[in-house]
Scaffold this motif. Sequence first.
Motif, PDB file in Angstrom:
ATOM      1  N   ARG A   1      12.483 -27.950  -1.912  1.00  0.00           N
ATOM      2  CA  ARG A   1      13.302 -29.162  -1.936  1.00  0.00           C
ATOM      3  C   ARG A   1      14.484 -29.049  -0.965  1.00  0.00           C
ATOM      4  NH1 ARG A   1      15.182 -33.019  -1.581  1.00  0.00           N
ATOM      5  NH2 ARG A   1      15.877 -34.707  -2.917  1.00  0.00           N
ATOM      6  N   PHE A   2      15.123 -27.870  -0.924  1.00  0.00           N
ATOM      7  CA  PHE A   2      16.351 -27.740  -0.136  1.00  0.00           C
ATOM      8  C   PHE A   2      16.252 -26.692   0.971  1.00  0.00           C
ATOM      9  CE2 PHE A   2      17.573 -28.930  -4.479  1.00  0.00           C
ATOM     10  CZ  PHE A   2      18.208 -30.137  -4.232  1.00  0.00           C
ATOM     11  N   GLY A   3      15.128 -26.017   1.091  1.00  0.00           N
ATOM     12  CA  GLY A   3      15.017 -24.970   2.104  1.00  0.00           C
ATOM     13  C   GLY A   3      15.840 -23.735   1.789  1.00  0.00           C
ATOM     14  N   THR A   4      16.129 -23.495   0.514  1.00  0.00           N
ATOM     15  CA  THR A   4      16.937 -22.341   0.132  1.00  0.00           C
ATOM     16  C   THR A   4      16.119 -21.063   0.255  1.00  0.00           C
ATOM     17  OG1 THR A   4      17.821 -23.825  -1.511  1.00  0.00           O
ATOM     18  CG2 THR A   4      18.515 -21.559  -1.651  1.00  0.00           C
ATOM     19  N   ASN A   5      16.781 -19.989   0.669  1.00  0.00           N
ATOM     20  CA  ASN A   5      16.103 -18.710   0.841  1.00  0.00           C
ATOM     21  C   ASN A   5      15.648 -18.156  -0.508  1.00  0.00           C
ATOM     22  OD1 ASN A   5      15.676 -15.917   1.030  1.00  0.00           O
ATOM     23  ND2 ASN A   5      16.774 -15.879   2.956  1.00  0.00           N
ATOM     24  N   GLU A   6      14.321 -17.951  -0.651  1.00  0.00           N
ATOM     25  CA  GLU A   6      13.797 -17.522  -1.954  1.00  0.00           C
ATOM     26  C   GLU A   6      14.164 -16.080  -2.274  1.00  0.00           C
ATOM     27  OE1 GLU A   6      12.075 -17.663   0.727  1.00  0.00           O
ATOM     28  OE2 GLU A   6      10.395 -16.260   0.772  1.00  0.00           O
ATOM     29  N   ILE A   7      14.431 -15.268  -1.250  1.00  0.00           N
ATOM     30  CA  ILE A   7      14.791 -13.864  -1.491  1.00  0.00           C
ATOM     31  C   ILE A   7      16.092 -13.808  -2.290  1.00  0.00           C
ATOM     32  CG2 ILE A   7      15.446 -11.692  -0.397  1.00  0.00           C
ATOM     33  CD1 ILE A   7      13.858 -12.506   2.025  1.00  0.00           C
ATOM     34  N   LEU A   8      17.099 -14.532  -1.790  1.00  0.00           N
ATOM     35  CA  LEU A   8      18.415 -14.462  -2.425  1.00  0.00           C
ATOM     36  C   LEU A   8      18.400 -15.119  -3.800  1.00  0.00           C
ATOM     37  CD1 LEU A   8      20.623 -15.189   0.686  1.00  0.00           C
ATOM     38  CD2 LEU A   8      20.344 -13.038  -0.508  1.00  0.00           C
ATOM     39  N   VAL A   9      17.739 -16.283  -3.910  1.00  0.00           N
ATOM     40  CA  VAL A   9      17.750 -16.978  -5.197  1.00  0.00           C
ATOM     41  C   VAL A   9      17.018 -16.159  -6.252  1.00  0.00           C
ATOM     42  CG1 VAL A   9      17.022 -19.046  -6.434  1.00  0.00           C
ATOM     43  CG2 VAL A   9      17.944 -19.247  -4.138  1.00  0.00           C
ATOM     44  N   SER A  10      15.819 -15.642  -5.900  1.00  0.00           N
ATOM     45  CA  SER A  10      15.074 -14.900  -6.914  1.00  0.00           C
ATOM     46  C   SER A  10      15.856 -13.651  -7.322  1.00  0.00           C
ATOM     47  CB  SER A  10      13.672 -14.533  -6.403  1.00  0.00           C
ATOM     48  OG  SER A  10      13.750 -13.669  -5.303  1.00  0.00           O
ATOM     49  N   LEU A  11      16.584 -13.053  -6.377  1.00  0.00           N
ATOM     50  CA  LEU A  11      17.353 -11.861  -6.734  1.00  0.00           C
ATOM     51  C   LEU A  11      18.565 -12.183  -7.613  1.00  0.00           C
ATOM     52  CD1 LEU A  11      17.091  -8.780  -5.585  1.00  0.00           C
ATOM     53  CD2 LEU A  11      19.485  -9.327  -5.698  1.00  0.00           C
ATOM     54  N   MET A  12      19.264 -13.264  -7.273  1.00  0.00           N
ATOM     55  CA  MET A  12      20.401 -13.687  -8.105  1.00  0.00           C
ATOM     56  C   MET A  12      19.943 -13.923  -9.545  1.00  0.00           C
ATOM     57  SD  MET A  12      23.243 -13.831  -6.657  1.00  0.00           S
ATOM     58  CE  MET A  12      23.279 -12.775  -5.258  1.00  0.00           C
ATOM     59  N   LEU A  13      18.729 -14.482  -9.680  1.00  0.00           N
ATOM     60  CA  LEU A  13      18.222 -14.800 -11.015  1.00  0.00           C
ATOM     61  C   LEU A  13      17.921 -13.535 -11.824  1.00  0.00           C
ATOM     62  CD1 LEU A  13      16.022 -17.906 -10.241  1.00  0.00           C
ATOM     63  CD2 LEU A  13      18.123 -17.836 -11.563  1.00  0.00           C
ATOM     64  N   VAL A  14      17.761 -12.393 -11.148  1.00  0.00           N
ATOM     65  CA  VAL A  14      17.596 -11.134 -11.894  1.00  0.00           C
ATOM     66  C   VAL A  14      18.863 -10.851 -12.698  1.00  0.00           C
ATOM     67  CG1 VAL A  14      17.315  -8.643 -11.721  1.00  0.00           C
ATOM     68  CG2 VAL A  14      16.012 -10.147 -10.229  1.00  0.00           C
ATOM     69  N   TYR A  15      20.010 -11.020 -12.034  1.00  0.00           N
ATOM     70  CA  TYR A  15      21.280 -10.745 -12.726  1.00  0.00           C
ATOM     71  C   TYR A  15      21.501 -11.746 -13.852  1.00  0.00           C
ATOM     72  CZ  TYR A  15      22.113  -7.526  -8.942  1.00  0.00           C
ATOM     73  OH  TYR A  15      21.989  -6.485  -8.068  1.00  0.00           O
ATOM     74  N   VAL A  16      21.136 -13.014 -13.585  1.00  0.00           N
ATOM     75  CA  VAL A  16      21.272 -14.028 -14.632  1.00  0.00           C
ATOM     76  C   VAL A  16      20.384 -13.653 -15.819  1.00  0.00           C
ATOM     77  CG1 VAL A  16      20.973 -16.457 -15.196  1.00  0.00           C
ATOM     78  CG2 VAL A  16      21.846 -15.805 -12.962  1.00  0.00           C
ATOM     79  N   ALA A  17      19.141 -13.226 -15.527  1.00  0.00           N
ATOM     80  CA  ALA A  17      18.219 -12.857 -16.599  1.00  0.00           C
ATOM     81  C   ALA A  17      18.758 -11.664 -17.397  1.00  0.00           C
ATOM     82  CB  ALA A  17      16.845 -12.532 -16.021  1.00  0.00           C
ATOM     83  N   GLU A  18      19.373 -10.695 -16.693  1.00  0.00           N
ATOM     84  CA  GLU A  18      19.924  -9.527 -17.397  1.00  0.00           C
ATOM     85  C   GLU A  18      21.032  -9.940 -18.364  1.00  0.00           C
ATOM     86  OE1 GLU A  18      21.050  -6.710 -14.418  1.00  0.00           O
ATOM     87  OE2 GLU A  18      19.066  -5.791 -14.357  1.00  0.00           O
ATOM     88  N   LYS A  19      21.866 -10.868 -17.910  1.00  0.00           N
ATOM     89  CA  LYS A  19      22.942 -11.344 -18.791  1.00  0.00           C
ATOM     90  C   LYS A  19      22.343 -12.087 -19.988  1.00  0.00           C
ATOM     91  CE  LYS A  19      26.063 -10.077 -15.803  1.00  0.00           C
ATOM     92  NZ  LYS A  19      26.642  -8.770 -15.967  1.00  0.00           N
ATOM     93  N   LEU A  20      21.306 -12.879 -19.704  1.00  0.00           N
ATOM     94  CA  LEU A  20      20.652 -13.643 -20.772  1.00  0.00           C
ATOM     95  C   LEU A  20      20.032 -12.696 -21.791  1.00  0.00           C
ATOM     96  CD1 LEU A  20      20.234 -16.677 -21.260  1.00  0.00           C
ATOM     97  CD2 LEU A  20      17.960 -16.443 -20.290  1.00  0.00           C
TER      98      LEU A  20
END
Lengths: 360, 306
Positions: A143-162
Motif C-alpha cells: 500500500r505504501f511501499g514501506t520497507n518490509e525488513i524494518l517493519v517486520s523487525l520492529m514488530l518482533v519487539y512489539v510482539a516481545e512486549k505483547l
Amino acid sequence: MLRLEKRPQPSQVWTYLTPLLAVVITMIMGAALFAALGKDPVAAITTIFWEPLFGEFAFYYRPQLLIKGAPLVLIAIGLSLGFRAGIWNIGAEGQYIIGALTGAGVGLAFYPMESWVIFPLMVLAGAFGGWIWAMIPAVLKLRFGTNEILVSLMLVYVAEKLLAAMALGLMKNPEGMGFPGSRNLRQYDSAHNAELITGSGMHWGVVAAMIAVIFAYILLNRHILGYHIRLTGQAPRAARFAGVRPARLVLFCLGTSGALAGLAGMFEVAGPAGQVSIDFNVGYGFTAIIVAFLGRLHPVGILLAGLLMALTYIGGELAQSNLGLPAAAIQLFQGMLLFFLLAVDVLTNYRIRLSRPEVA
Amino acid sequence: MEFGSINPVLLLASLMVAATPILLAALGELVVERAGVLNLGVEGMMIIGAICGFAVAVNTGSPVLGFVAAAGGGALLSLLFAILTQFALANQVASGLALTLFGLGLSALLGQGYVGIKPPPIGKLDIPLLGDIPLLGPVLFSHDLMVYFGLTLVVAIWAMLKYSRAGLVLRAVGENHDAAHALGYKVVRIRVLAILFGGACAGLGGAYISLIRVPQWTEGMTAGAGWIALALVVFASWKAGRVLLGAWIFGGVTVLQLNLQAAGIAIPVEYLSMSPYLITILVLVIMSADRSRAPASLGRIFHASQ
C-alpha cells in the motif's frame, strides 16, 4: 594478484560444496575460539557434534534433535520462499511469538473443557496469528511501499512486549500463586502437543515440518507459483514481462512464512515449552535465517541444515554443563557459520583467477 | 496518575540524551547508504561498541578511552561486512543480518564479566553562562560532550556531502557506481572507508547507551536502537539535517513513554514500551511514499569487469 571472474552459470559443484566448506571452516575457527576461552578445543567440538548423537546419553539427546529442529525447519522453509524472491521477512521471531499467543489463547479459552476439536483449533489459530502478524509488513509494503525488513523487525519487539503483557496479565495462571506465566498446557490433555511415539521426540510440529518440506519442494519444482518465485529472484525484469504480479508474491511469501512461523510457535508453546512465559522465545526466528541460507534456500537443504543447527543447540547446552562453555559462545558459533557461508559463497558465482598485473 | 509530575524542561533535556545514540548510528549509516551500501548490521555494531566502550572504560577508568575503543570496535566489526560485500561480493541484506547475529553473540561473550558493574561517570560540560539561562540552559547547554559531538557531526556530514569534493565523489559512487568507476574513482576503496566510518559511528552510539544513558552492561541492551537508526535514515530521505529532526522525535517518544511509566499512568508498562517501535513503523509508512531520494545504486553489488 587474485582476480574474480564471473561465471556464466553458478557452479553446480560449489553450490553443494560451499555449505559443507562453511561448516568445516566454522568448526576450525570455533575450535580456535574455544581454545582461546581456555577449553580443550577437541573436547568442545566432539561434545557439540558427537556426544548428542553417539555418546553415552544419546538416547536422551536424539529426540531433542527433532524437538529443536522442527521449529527451525518450519520457519526456515517459509523464509526461504521469500528470500528466493527478494522479499525479506526477518521478523519470523515476532510471528513465532504471536502464533504461540493465539494458539495458546484458544487453548486456554476452552480450559477446562476436554474435546478433540481444541487442538486442531489451536493449530489454526497459531497459523492465523503468525499470518496476520506477517500481513502487516506485507500490506504496508504494497500500500505504501514501506520497507518490509524494518517493519517486520520492529514488530518482533512489539510482539516481545505483547508476550510479556500476556504472561503477566491476561493469560496469567489464576492458580499460579502470582507467578508470571500461563497455565501449563502440558497438563491439559486436549491442548497438549504430546509426543506421538514415546521417547522419539516426534510431535505434531515435526510432522508439520516434514509436510512443509515436501510441499515447498513440490511448489518450487513443479508449480507455476514456485517458478514465479524463482524467476522474480533471478530476473525481476524478466518476471514482470512474463506476467508475474509482484503484489501477489509479496502477500504469498510473507503470508506463508508468517503462518509457518506461527505454527512453529504454537507447537512449541503447547508441547516442549508448555506455557506462555516472558522468556518463551529463544531466538528460533533469527536462527532460522541462518538455517535457510545454510540450506541454500532449498527444502531438502533446509531440512539438513535445521538438524545441524538443532545439534549445535543441544551440543551447546551439553558443552555448557560439561565443560563450562559460556552460552554466548554457542550463539557466536552460529553467527560465524552464516558469516563463513556468505564468504565462501563467492566461489559459486565467481572463479578466482591468478593474474599478473597487465602492462599497458 | 499525575501528569503534573512530568517536568517539561527535564523532559526536553533528557530528550537530547535519548536521541544521541540513534543520532550517531543513523549519521554513520547515512554516509554508508549515500555511498550505495546498505549495511543492516547497525544493531550488531552498536552492541559491540556498547561492550567495547564499557569494558575499556571500566578497566582504564576513562570514559573517553572507552568511546575511542567503541569506535574502534564498531569499525572492526564493520570491516567484516566490508570484506564480505566488497571483496567476496556477498548479498548485502544477508551480510548485514549476519553481522547483527554475530555481533549480538560476540558482545554477550565479551560482556560476561561486566554484568552489574557501574562504569566511571562522565563529566557534564556545564557551559558557565549559557547553562544558567532559565529553560534553555538545562535543555541545550548542560550535557555531556557526546551530545555536542553528535550535533557537530550533523553539521560536518551535511557540509561534507553538500560542499566538499569528497562528498561529491561519495555521492557519485552511491548514485551510479559504474559511471564513478569509469571516471577513475576507486569505488571499492571509497565504499570500504564509508562502511568503516559507519561502523565507528554505530560503535559510538552503542557506547553512549552503555556508558551514559543506562549506564551499565546487560546482554542485548541496544534493544533495536540500531534498527530504529536504519529507519531514521529512510525517514530523513538520506539528508543529515532531517536525521537530527528524526532522532529528536524518537528521543521524545522514548522519554515521554518512560515518564508516563514513572507517572503511573493506567496503561501497563509493556504496552507503553511498544510505542517507540510502533512510532517507527508509522513514520516509515508516512515517509515511504517518496522513494525518489534513495541513492540509485543502494544495495547493488559492484564488480568491475573489464
